[in-house]
Design a protein around this motif. Structure first.
Motif, PDB file in Angstrom:
ATOM      1  N   GLU A 124       0.828  -1.211   0.000  1.00 54.78           N
ATOM      2  CA  GLU A 124       0.000   0.000   0.000  1.00 54.78           C
ATOM      3  C   GLU A 124       0.860   1.259   0.000  1.00 54.78           C
ATOM      4  O   GLU A 124       0.587   2.207  -0.741  1.00 54.78           O
ATOM      5  N   LEU A 125       1.876   1.292   0.848  1.00 53.83           N
ATOM      6  CA  LEU A 125       2.752   2.457   0.899  1.00 53.83           C
ATOM      7  C   LEU A 125       3.513   2.644  -0.403  1.00 53.83           C
ATOM      8  O   LEU A 125       3.639   3.764  -0.904  1.00 53.83           O
ATOM      9  N   GLU A 126       4.022   1.536  -0.962  1.00 52.50           N
ATOM     10  CA  GLU A 126       4.739   1.637  -2.234  1.00 52.50           C
ATOM     11  C   GLU A 126       3.807   2.140  -3.333  1.00 52.50           C
ATOM     12  O   GLU A 126       4.200   2.971  -4.151  1.00 52.50           O
ATOM     13  N   GLN A 127       2.577   1.635  -3.373  1.00 53.14           N
ATOM     14  CA  GLN A 127       1.636   2.055  -4.407  1.00 53.14           C
ATOM     15  C   GLN A 127       1.332   3.542  -4.290  1.00 53.14           C
ATOM     16  O   GLN A 127       1.260   4.256  -5.291  1.00 53.14           O
ATOM     17  N   ALA A 128       1.168   4.033  -3.063  1.00 48.58           N
ATOM     18  CA  ALA A 128       0.909   5.468  -2.866  1.00 48.58           C
ATOM     19  C   ALA A 128       2.107   6.297  -3.322  1.00 48.58           C
ATOM     20  O   ALA A 128       1.937   7.346  -3.948  1.00 48.58           O
ATOM     21  N   ASN A 129       3.319   5.841  -3.018  1.00 52.40           N
ATOM     22  CA  ASN A 129       4.522   6.560  -3.433  1.00 52.40           C
ATOM     23  C   ASN A 129       4.652   6.550  -4.960  1.00 52.40           C
ATOM     24  O   ASN A 129       4.969   7.572  -5.570  1.00 52.40           O
TER      25      ASN A 129
END
Length: 111
Positions: free
Chosen positions: A35-40
């Motif tokens: 999730e964090l990677e996708q947001a970044n």
């Protein structure tokens, strides 16, 4: 930090040194990391869409793009790997549209 990561068949697991490169120490699952990677990455793509540079086929631009895509999550975002061979993708016939003779994977034009 203890992260419970499950990997699909053929995926390369993160080693402890790579996990140590995470900027967020509260991550405990692969789903949270995803999730964090996708947001970044989404943020980096918005940055890219606003770009008006003409010199995008340069090392400097590639490094800046890498930073925009991964730098909020990973300490190594925007830095060249010390061991380039280690970071080379290996072919996976189920996920690759084309594979290079040395095993690199080309998915949607990425090698």
């Amino acid at each position: 930090m203890k992260i419970k990561l499950e990997y699909p068949e053929g995926a390369t697991p993160l080693d402890p040194n790579e996990i140590g490169g995470l900027k967020y120490k509260h991550i405990t699952t692969q789903g949270e990391l995803d999730e964090l990677e996708q947001a970044n990455i989404a943020s980096g793509l918005r940055w890219l869409a606003r770009m008006r540079r003409k010199d995008i086929l340069t090392d400097d631009f590639a490094i800046e793009l890498h930073h925009q895509l991964f730098g909020d999550i990973w300490k190594w975002g925007g830095h060249l790997p010390k061991d380039r061979k280690k970071h080379r993708r290996r072919s996976d016939p189920d996920r690759c549209s084309a594979a290079w003779p040395d095993g690199r994977c080309s998915v949607l034009g990425r090698a």
